[in-house]
Design a protein around this motif. Sequence first.
Motif, short mmCIF file in Angstrom:
data_model
loop_
_atom_site.label_atom_id
_atom_site.label_comp_id
_atom_site.label_asym_id
_atom_site.label_seq_id
_atom_site.Cartn_x
_atom_site.Cartn_y
_atom_site.Cartn_z
N ALA A 448 23.06 50.02 29.76
CA ALA A 448 24.26 50.79 29.42
C ALA A 448 25.33 50.66 30.50
O ALA A 448 26.52 50.51 30.21
N GLY A 449 24.89 50.69 31.78
CA GLY A 449 25.84 50.53 32.88
C GLY A 449 26.45 49.14 32.92
O GLY A 449 27.67 48.99 33.12
N TYR A 450 25.61 48.11 32.70
CA TYR A 450 26.14 46.74 32.67
C TYR A 450 27.19 46.59 31.58
O TYR A 450 28.29 46.07 31.81
N VAL A 451 26.84 47.03 30.37
CA VAL A 451 27.72 46.82 29.22
C VAL A 451 29.01 47.63 29.37
O VAL A 451 30.11 47.10 29.16
N ALA A 452 28.88 48.91 29.76
CA ALA A 452 30.07 49.75 29.89
C ALA A 452 30.98 49.24 31.00
O ALA A 452 32.22 49.22 30.86
N GLY A 453 30.38 48.82 32.13
CA GLY A 453 31.19 48.28 33.23
C GLY A 453 31.90 47.01 32.82
O GLY A 453 33.07 46.79 33.17
N PHE A 454 31.21 46.15 32.05
CA PHE A 454 31.83 44.90 31.59
C PHE A 454 32.97 45.19 30.63
O PHE A 454 34.09 44.67 30.79
N VAL A 455 32.72 46.02 29.62
CA VAL A 455 33.73 46.29 28.59
C VAL A 455 34.95 46.97 29.21
O VAL A 455 36.10 46.58 28.93
N ALA A 456 34.71 48.00 30.05
CA ALA A 456 35.83 48.71 30.65
C ALA A 456 36.67 47.79 31.52
O ALA A 456 37.91 47.86 31.52
N THR A 457 36.01 46.91 32.26
CA THR A 457 36.74 46.01 33.16
C THR A 457 37.44 44.90 32.38
O THR A 457 38.60 44.56 32.68
N TYR A 458 36.78 44.35 31.40
CA TYR A 458 37.36 43.23 30.65
C TYR A 458 38.63 43.67 29.92
O TYR A 458 39.62 42.93 29.90
N PHE A 459 38.61 44.84 29.33
CA PHE A 459 39.75 45.28 28.51
C PHE A 459 40.75 46.14 29.26
O PHE A 459 41.92 46.20 28.87
N PHE A 460 40.32 46.82 30.32
CA PHE A 460 41.23 47.75 30.99
C PHE A 460 41.33 47.53 32.50
O PHE A 460 42.02 48.26 33.19
N GLY A 461 40.63 46.52 33.02
CA GLY A 461 40.57 46.35 34.47
C GLY A 461 41.67 45.50 35.07
O GLY A 461 41.74 45.37 36.30
N PHE A 462 42.53 44.93 34.23
CA PHE A 462 43.56 44.03 34.76
C PHE A 462 44.91 44.33 34.14
O PHE A 462 45.04 44.39 32.91
N SER A 463 45.90 44.52 35.00
CA SER A 463 47.28 44.54 34.52
C SER A 463 47.77 43.10 34.43
O SER A 463 47.14 42.18 34.96
N GLN A 464 48.91 42.92 33.77
CA GLN A 464 49.46 41.57 33.66
C GLN A 464 49.84 41.01 35.02
O GLN A 464 49.67 39.82 35.30
N ASP A 465 50.35 41.89 35.90
CA ASP A 465 50.72 41.45 37.24
C ASP A 465 49.50 40.98 38.02
O ASP A 465 49.55 39.98 38.75
N LEU A 466 48.38 41.70 37.86
CA LEU A 466 47.16 41.31 38.57
C LEU A 466 46.64 39.97 38.08
O LEU A 466 46.21 39.12 38.88
N LEU A 467 46.70 39.75 36.76
CA LEU A 467 46.27 38.47 36.22
C LEU A 467 47.17 37.34 36.71
O LEU A 467 46.71 36.25 37.05
N THR A 468 48.47 37.59 36.74
CA THR A 468 49.42 36.57 37.20
C THR A 468 49.16 36.19 38.65
O THR A 468 49.23 35.02 39.03
N GLU A 469 48.82 37.21 39.46
CA GLU A 469 48.64 36.95 40.89
C GLU A 469 47.33 36.21 41.18
O GLU A 469 47.29 35.32 42.03
N PHE A 470 46.24 36.58 40.47
CA PHE A 470 44.92 36.09 40.86
C PHE A 470 44.35 35.01 39.95
O PHE A 470 43.45 34.28 40.38
N ASP A 471 44.80 34.90 38.71
CA ASP A 471 44.23 33.87 37.84
C ASP A 471 45.01 32.57 38.03
O ASP A 471 45.82 32.17 37.21
N VAL A 472 44.74 31.93 39.17
CA VAL A 472 45.47 30.72 39.55
C VAL A 472 44.60 29.50 39.27
O VAL A 472 43.37 29.56 39.32
N SER A 473 45.26 28.38 38.98
CA SER A 473 44.51 27.18 38.60
C SER A 473 44.03 26.39 39.79
O SER A 473 43.09 25.63 39.69
N GLN A 474 44.66 26.54 40.97
CA GLN A 474 44.24 25.79 42.14
C GLN A 474 43.44 26.69 43.06
O GLN A 474 43.42 27.89 42.90
N GLU A 475 42.77 26.08 44.04
CA GLU A 475 42.02 26.84 45.04
C GLU A 475 43.00 27.73 45.80
O GLU A 475 43.97 27.25 46.36
N PRO A 476 42.79 29.05 45.82
CA PRO A 476 43.74 29.93 46.46
C PRO A 476 43.85 29.65 47.95
O PRO A 476 42.87 29.38 48.62
#
Length: 504
Positions: A448-476
């Motif tokens: 239950a903890g694994y699933v709830a932590g995954f679902v909450a983070t996948y759908f609500f854990g990232f703002s668009q700004d956070l994705l833009t900053e960290f989801d980079v294609s090259q080695e940071p």
Amino acid sequence: MATEDKNRATAAAILPLVGGAANVSSIAHCMTRLRLGLHDRSLVDDEALKAIPAVLGVVEDETYQIVLGPGTVARVTPEFERLVEEERAAAPVVHTSEELAAQGAAIRARQKARNATPFKLFLRRIANIFVPLIPALIGCGIIAGLNGLLVNLEWLPAVTPALAAMASGFMALIAVFVGFNTAKEFGGTPILGGAVAAIIVFPGVARVDAFGQQLSPGQGGVLGALGAAVLAVYVEKWCRRWVPEALDVLVTPTLTVLVSGLVTIFGLMYVAGEVSSAIGTFADWLLSNGGAGAGFVLGGFFLPLVMLGLHQALIPIHTTLIEQQGYTVLLPILAMAGAGQVGAAVAVYFRLPRNESIRRTVRSALPAGLLGVGEPLIYGVSLPLGRPFITACVGGAFGGGFVGLFNQLGDTVGSTAIGPSGWALFPLLDGNHGLGSTIAVYAGGLVAGYVAGFVATYFFGFSQDLLTEFDVSQEPAPSKIAAGGPADPAGTGPGSPAKEPAGV
């Protein structure tokens, strides 16, 4: 021999990266971390340390802490101590008085600035008393679980009494060890603290009447032992001030044991016994009536408690419950916080498909997280990102709620020792409906903890700004990730040396 070489190689790799033996002022370890006092923090190479295969992460607090994991840290620390001694013997370092004064001032300033509140310092002392007892609690707890299994299966009847003695011997005398460590921590003579605490478990107290009732051996438990030893320290210090030196060796220990012993027998044992009983009654009431709600709150707020260092206040409560009931019902619920953290980390892995640096951190830290060592995931992944730390707490809340619900329904899940969590807690589980049922409930809570932590983070854990900053294609670049990125000038981004609150 190969294992010894591996541990020595790890120690040898760490030493130059923390500035060498001359930079090390103190060495200690807890369940998972090598804790070093350092003269000059700037001499440490954090990134190189994290690149060592055995190092799971680094944390900076009053001491510099290198996360090695349970078992490994107990083997690497002696090798590290030997290397420091050898290096100092080979090349003793001479400091000028000005250098030593400057180093001392810097160390004192850093310590004063970090978490030096009286309450947190008190909690740190409590942890210093009980943490050294955890290995024995774990070992005896596992033996107790094995013995229970053999008894239920009616296997090896000639061996089970011996196993029962091994499992119970330490718990029968735990008050003595608590008294010894308490006196040591509060600046008294440890053996006198142990001697006074031993009164609590001595069978002869059953012949004593106090407050109109007969005392029973063990009444007051670890709380009584803690109070008795603290009292012994104050009596001893008073004697050291007023007793002449010529009489000190005879009078001081005698008065210490006599005065604190009488107060223990005719006061502390009764009061501590009432408090201990109240703790057990409240824990049972909370989970019997609060159920899922209580579990939800406990599981959800445990990670923030760890961050604030307040979780140390629970150590005596866990120990008291183990003394009374044979297991603590709180630990399996609190362990769900780690499950939420694992689920959140997996979600981070999938939400940042182009950030190989963070994904590599998740891959390397997940095995430790599954076994209950959460620091690499907390300080390397969820906390620096912000929102995933909150959604990890949500996962812990759902896992705690699951276990709490079954407690309310009458299926109690407990742990016979404190320390491990995650999958490492399975050998220590105990309950009131058989081992199979207990394991099933705990495993269900983890899922239950694994699933709830995954679902909450996948759908609500990232703002668009956070994705833009960290989801980079090259080695940071190091300036982006290792130093926290442009939005993180304090340098708390993934891969940076995190600042851990006192007591974690």
